[in-house]
Design a protein around this motif. Structure first.
Motif, PDB file in Angstrom:
ATOM      1  N   GLU A  73       0.420  -1.057  -0.432  1.00 49.52           N
ATOM      2  CA  GLU A  73      -0.197   0.135   0.605  1.00 49.52           C
ATOM      3  C   GLU A  73       0.943   1.180   0.035  1.00 49.52           C
ATOM      4  OE1 GLU A  73      -3.472   0.608   2.114  1.00 49.52           O
ATOM      5  OE2 GLU A  73      -3.562  -1.196   3.012  1.00 49.52           O
ATOM      6  N   ALA A  74       0.358   2.475  -0.576  1.00 45.06           N
ATOM      7  CA  ALA A  74       0.789   3.585  -0.504  1.00 45.06           C
ATOM      8  C   ALA A  74       1.006   4.212   0.564  1.00 45.06           C
ATOM      9  CB  ALA A  74      -0.026   4.985  -1.203  1.00 45.06           C
ATOM     10  N   ILE A  75       2.370   4.472   1.082  1.00 44.50           N
ATOM     11  CA  ILE A  75       2.485   5.056   2.207  1.00 44.50           C
ATOM     12  C   ILE A  75       2.693   6.608   2.685  1.00 44.50           C
ATOM     13  CG2 ILE A  75       3.912   4.974   4.717  1.00 44.50           C
ATOM     14  CD1 ILE A  75       4.295   2.065   4.462  1.00 44.50           C
ATOM     15  N   GLY A  76       2.496   7.288   3.123  1.00 48.27           N
ATOM     16  CA  GLY A  76       2.817   8.798   3.151  1.00 48.27           C
ATOM     17  C   GLY A  76       1.848   9.481   3.302  1.00 48.27           C
ATOM     18  N   PRO A  77       2.600  10.640   3.999  1.00 48.11           N
ATOM     19  CA  PRO A  77       1.979  11.877   5.015  1.00 48.11           C
ATOM     20  C   PRO A  77       0.437  11.917   4.847  1.00 48.11           C
ATOM     21  CG  PRO A  77       3.718  12.681   3.716  1.00 48.11           C
ATOM     22  CD  PRO A  77       3.979  11.433   3.355  1.00 48.11           C
ATOM     23  N   SER A  78       0.357  12.416   3.267  1.00 45.44           N
ATOM     24  CA  SER A  78      -0.974  12.588   2.908  1.00 45.44           C
ATOM     25  C   SER A  78      -2.238  11.978   2.704  1.00 45.44           C
ATOM     26  CB  SER A  78      -1.547  12.560   1.185  1.00 45.44           C
ATOM     27  OG  SER A  78      -0.641  12.061   0.863  1.00 45.44           O
ATOM     28  N   ASN A  79      -1.436  10.337   3.397  1.00 42.26           N
ATOM     29  CA  ASN A  79      -2.757   8.793   3.278  1.00 42.26           C
ATOM     30  C   ASN A  79      -3.688   8.805   4.982  1.00 42.26           C
ATOM     31  OD1 ASN A  79      -2.147   8.391   1.213  1.00 42.26           O
ATOM     32  ND2 ASN A  79      -0.228   7.162   2.048  1.00 42.26           N
ATOM     33  N   LEU A  80      -3.394  10.253   5.893  1.00 45.78           N
ATOM     34  CA  LEU A  80      -3.984   9.545   7.324  1.00 45.78           C
ATOM     35  C   LEU A  80      -5.268   9.652   7.464  1.00 45.78           C
ATOM     36  CD1 LEU A  80      -0.646  10.877   7.871  1.00 45.78           C
ATOM     37  CD2 LEU A  80      -2.137  11.931   9.939  1.00 45.78           C
ATOM     38  N   LYS A  81      -5.445   8.956   8.086  1.00 43.13           N
ATOM     39  CA  LYS A  81      -7.528   8.892   7.581  1.00 43.13           C
ATOM     40  C   LYS A  81      -8.050   8.809   9.081  1.00 43.13           C
ATOM     41  CE  LYS A  81      -7.614   6.482   4.247  1.00 43.13           C
ATOM     42  NZ  LYS A  81      -5.746   6.573   3.398  1.00 43.13           N
ATOM     43  N   ASP A  82      -8.659   9.503   9.262  1.00 43.95           N
ATOM     44  CA  ASP A  82     -10.023   9.880  10.114  1.00 43.95           C
ATOM     45  C   ASP A  82     -10.125   8.405  11.047  1.00 43.95           C
ATOM     46  OD1 ASP A  82     -11.404  11.325  11.901  1.00 43.95           O
ATOM     47  OD2 ASP A  82     -13.535  10.400  10.892  1.00 43.95           O
ATOM     48  N   GLY A  83      -9.374   8.506  12.590  1.00 51.32           N
ATOM     49  CA  GLY A  83      -9.885   8.160  13.108  1.00 51.32           C
ATOM     50  C   GLY A  83      -8.414   7.153  13.538  1.00 51.32           C
ATOM     51  N   ASP A  84      -7.267   7.239  12.557  1.00 53.53           N
ATOM     52  CA  ASP A  84      -6.725   7.060  12.764  1.00 53.53           C
ATOM     53  C   ASP A  84      -5.168   6.925  14.504  1.00 53.53           C
ATOM     54  OD1 ASP A  84      -5.913   5.401  10.149  1.00 53.53           O
ATOM     55  OD2 ASP A  84      -3.972   7.311   9.387  1.00 53.53           O
ATOM     56  N   VAL A  85      -4.454   5.875  14.219  1.00 53.59           N
ATOM     57  CA  VAL A  85      -3.953   6.281  15.818  1.00 53.59           C
ATOM     58  C   VAL A  85      -2.682   6.017  15.448  1.00 53.59           C
ATOM     59  CG1 VAL A  85      -3.061   4.819  18.013  1.00 53.59           C
ATOM     60  CG2 VAL A  85      -5.462   4.398  17.379  1.00 53.59           C
ATOM     61  N   ILE A  86      -1.818   7.383  16.703  1.00 52.58           N
ATOM     62  CA  ILE A  86      -0.937   7.269  16.023  1.00 52.58           C
ATOM     63  C   ILE A  86       0.497   7.342  17.436  1.00 52.58           C
ATOM     64  CG2 ILE A  86       0.769  10.064  16.122  1.00 52.58           C
ATOM     65  CD1 ILE A  86      -0.850   9.645  13.751  1.00 52.58           C
ATOM     66  N   ILE A  87       1.633   6.454  16.696  1.00 52.54           N
ATOM     67  CA  ILE A  87       2.162   4.877  17.683  1.00 52.54           C
ATOM     68  C   ILE A  87       3.097   6.080  17.748  1.00 52.54           C
ATOM     69  CG2 ILE A  87       3.770   3.219  18.348  1.00 52.54           C
ATOM     70  CD1 ILE A  87       0.848   2.151  17.382  1.00 52.54           C
ATOM     71  N   LEU A  88       4.527   6.607  18.875  1.00 44.80           N
ATOM     72  CA  LEU A  88       5.350   6.906  18.339  1.00 44.80           C
ATOM     73  C   LEU A  88       7.026   5.494  19.213  1.00 44.80           C
ATOM     74  CD1 LEU A  88       7.606   9.303  18.371  1.00 44.80           C
ATOM     75  CD2 LEU A  88       7.370   9.747  21.346  1.00 44.80           C
ATOM     76  N   SER A  89       7.685   5.211  18.478  1.00 41.48           N
ATOM     77  CA  SER A  89       8.136   3.855  18.577  1.00 41.48           C
ATOM     78  C   SER A  89       9.457   4.597  20.076  1.00 41.48           C
ATOM     79  CB  SER A  89       9.376   3.632  17.113  1.00 41.48           C
ATOM     80  OG  SER A  89      10.313   4.552  17.414  1.00 41.48           O
ATOM     81  N   GLY A  90       9.648   5.392  20.771  1.00 42.70           N
ATOM     82  CA  GLY A  90      10.753   5.285  21.621  1.00 42.70           C
ATOM     83  C   GLY A  90      10.612   7.265  22.058  1.00 42.70           C
ATOM     84  N   ASN A  91      11.669   7.221  23.322  1.00 45.96           N
ATOM     85  CA  ASN A  91      11.716   8.585  23.749  1.00 45.96           C
ATOM     86  C   ASN A  91      11.825   9.606  23.796  1.00 45.96           C
ATOM     87  OD1 ASN A  91      10.797   6.895  26.418  1.00 45.96           O
ATOM     88  ND2 ASN A  91      13.166   6.799  26.942  1.00 45.96           N
ATOM     89  N   LEU A  92      11.498  10.240  22.826  1.00 46.91           N
ATOM     90  CA  LEU A  92      11.456  12.063  22.245  1.00 46.91           C
ATOM     91  C   LEU A  92      12.917  12.590  22.807  1.00 46.91           C
ATOM     92  CD1 LEU A  92       8.116  13.316  21.960  1.00 46.91           C
ATOM     93  CD2 LEU A  92       9.602  12.229  20.399  1.00 46.91           C
ATOM     94  N   GLY A  93      14.045  13.395  21.950  1.00 47.93           N
ATOM     95  CA  GLY A  93      14.807  14.497  22.256  1.00 47.93           C
ATOM     96  C   GLY A  93      16.601  14.009  22.617  1.00 47.93           C
ATOM     97  N   ASP A  94      16.257  12.024  22.683  1.00 47.10           N
ATOM     98  CA  ASP A  94      17.639  12.154  23.627  1.00 47.10           C
ATOM     99  C   ASP A  94      18.728  12.153  22.157  1.00 47.10           C
ATOM    100  OD1 ASP A  94      15.631  10.152  24.453  1.00 47.10           O
ATOM    101  OD2 ASP A  94      16.463   8.086  24.172  1.00 47.10           O
ATOM    102  N   HIS A  95      18.635  12.141  20.711  1.00 45.96           N
ATOM    103  CA  HIS A  95      20.180  12.370  20.164  1.00 45.96           C
ATOM    104  C   HIS A  95      21.054  13.989  19.897  1.00 45.96           C
ATOM    105  CE1 HIS A  95      23.085  12.250  16.772  1.00 45.96           C
ATOM    106  NE2 HIS A  95      22.627  13.708  16.625  1.00 45.96           N
ATOM    107  N   HIS A  96      18.961  15.132  20.671  1.00 40.96           N
ATOM    108  CA  HIS A  96      20.115  16.043  20.516  1.00 40.96           C
ATOM    109  C   HIS A  96      20.116  16.781  22.391  1.00 40.96           C
ATOM    110  CE1 HIS A  96      17.426  20.238  19.876  1.00 40.96           C
ATOM    111  NE2 HIS A  96      17.995  20.385  20.670  1.00 40.96           N
ATOM    112  N   ALA A  97      19.703  16.054  22.471  1.00 40.26           N
ATOM    113  CA  ALA A  97      19.785  16.276  24.038  1.00 40.26           C
ATOM    114  C   ALA A  97      21.316  16.145  24.398  1.00 40.26           C
ATOM    115  CB  ALA A  97      18.944  15.673  25.134  1.00 40.26           C
TER     116      ALA A  97
END
Lengths: 336, 336
Positions: free
Chosen positions: A152-176
């Motif tokens: 299937e096409a994957i891309g930022p314009s393919n978000l659908k109403d009701g989709d769930v957003i998952i983040l794979s882990g802690n934010l900011g580590d590289h920057h910090a």
């Protein structure tokens, strides 16, 4: 031994550098031909990417420019739903760089390529003058991946109403980690630079309906989600208390007034998946290397407002709502 | 307007730069998606290449870094016998670079890509500090080409006894143009930076038996032919009086003690073809854009000596013989 201008000349010194430093680690049939172009087997659909890495310092807690330059390109390829296959390396060295320093980066790059399952197929080396400061290096990597037929096409314009957003882990580590090193602050924060091959490969193999996927790098989560919301003309609701940040990075941010939502990572990705697949997706990601702290951080809502009201909304821990805008200004220069 | 560190941050300023400068010229369906990875149609065999361009000055008689960065990569792909298809661009900008200067390079790059028949599919921009001197820029281009099914292997190890060596035009133009500009010498020497798409495409279409082919860049003709002789374990005999050099470049070299055999070009190639095809090949090359001065410059002989005696021999105009060795030392730094 130091790098000299002659190492970039294309003559004897360049060839010695290739044989003594690069070929030692980048050892495969395609590269060993030492052709300007590498010939590789093809497929029906390709993904291509390029990234130059200018991070300073070139070595930092948890990583270095060599490892980073594979992670960045491999992760970009993965985010398109492709299987990363081949990468090219362009080294731009400053005169006076210590060859031992270079060799460590070449080694790290080579090891990370092995870990990520990609083949380095061709390279290029240039030398530029050092005009002050420690002599550094810049690495460009470009890559090609194959897209499985029927995916299937994957891309930022393919978000659908009701989709769930998952983040794979802690934010900011590289920057910090980069900032701590630059400021000479002692702590245990490590860059998260990592190839996300396993997590994404597992999601694809299990046919999870991923609608959009992006690694969280320069500009941070806020920038990525704004792009998703704008491209798909939708609203994204985030739950502040779910955003994963390690206690050490949280303290570091508190001290310096930084917002983890805009901080760069180099081994994290955020994805929008069909609601019915969210539970399974989360379990797959959590079971994959570098992703044990994955969480659901929000959901996608139809844009019921006027045009241009696609927004990212943060539902704060104390019950408020805040618009998460684009990042303005510099962020942290030369973080990748 | 000047480039600032914020232009490399990945935030709002970066996105403005992409929209206002790059998207203006790099305008195609694949790139317009502005994804980190570009998805392109594939094929059975691919050629990949990468090259970083650090030439100073960035504008010189007959060319500029933008044009050069397409020619270098397209010519590398052509030399593998592939049809160049897609290129990526990584820009590394020095803080303080004038946006007008950048725009001229982006435009030149875009125009040269059109001329060469390649599509720019993805890009990346980083900014680094300027530590003195005019703020410059570095461009990495990487490329993918398709190899037609059934085409013969082309490579430096494929030279055959009796092959004819053809050079596509005058030696030393690019090198002499860059050096003249740096030294402030007034003359009419122009860089030869050019994509060799037409000449190579015509050779392939006519099924000329090309055994090896290489563009003559850093290190010059001497370096390329030594690599051919070594890889194929043969001897290459050159005729000095046949080596094409314009009178203006010849005078320039005489003045400075330079040897055109080691000077870099950016729009010339040398090839080793089956003797029976040599006449036809020469006529095809001469009839192609940028190659009107093509000539036969030598021939390939079996190595009848001890091991390691593969050599390039120059038969001089006055009847002597001279071994053409590898180039040692710096050559001209930052020529490409």
């Amino acid at each position: 031994m130091k790098v000299t201008m002659a190492h970039g000349s294309g003559g004897e010194s360049t060839s010695g550098l290739i044989k003594n430093v690069f070929a030692k680690y980048f050892n495969n049939d395609i590269l060993n031909r030492l052709e300007d172009s590498a010939v590789v087997p093809g497929n029906s659909r390709l993904a291509m990417t390029t990234d130059s890495f200018v991070v300073t310092p070139i070595e930092f807690p948890g990583g270095n420019i060599g490892r980073l330059s594979v992670c960045g390109t491999v992760n970009d390829l993965l985010m398109s739903g492709s299987k990363p296959m081949y990468i090219t390396c362009g080294f731009i060295l400053e005169e006076g760089l210590d060859l031992d320093d270079l060799e460590r980066q070449v080694k790290a790059l080579s090891e990370c390529a092995k870990e990520a399952g990609v083949t380095i197929v061709t390279g290029d080396t240039k030398v530029i003058e050092n005009r002050g400061g420690e002599p550094g290096l810049i690495i460009n990597t470009s890559g090609v991946g194959f897209i499985p037929d029927g995916s299937e096409a994957i891309g930022p314009s393919n978000l659908k109403d009701g989709d769930v957003i998952i983040l794979s882990g802690n934010l900011g580590d590289h920057h910090a980690a980069i900032l701590s090193k630059r400021m000479g602050i002692e702590n245990n924060i490590q860059s998260d630079a990592a190839p996300l091959t396993e997590a994404v490969g597992n999601l694809m193999a299990q046919k999870i309906r991923v609608h959009a996927m992006r690694d969280v790098t320069r500009g941070g989560l806020g920038t990525v989600l704004n792009e998703f919301a704008e491209s798909s003309d939708c609203e994204i609701d985030l739950y502040e208390e779910k955003l994963p940040v390690s206690s050490e990075v949280r303290d570091f941010c508190g001290l310096l007034g930084l917002d983890p939502i805009y901080m760069g990572n180099e081994g994290k990705f955020v994805l929008s998946v069909h609601a019915d697949d969210a539970k399974k997706a989360l379990s797959i990601i959590r079971g994959s290397k570098y992703c044990e702290n994955a969480v659901v951080i929000g959901e996608v809502k139809k844009n019921n407002r006027a045009v241009d009201m696609h927004r990212v909304i943060l539902n704060t821990a104390i019950g408020g709502k805040r618009v998460v805008g684009l990042m303005y200004g510099e962020g942290l220069p030369r973080i990748c």
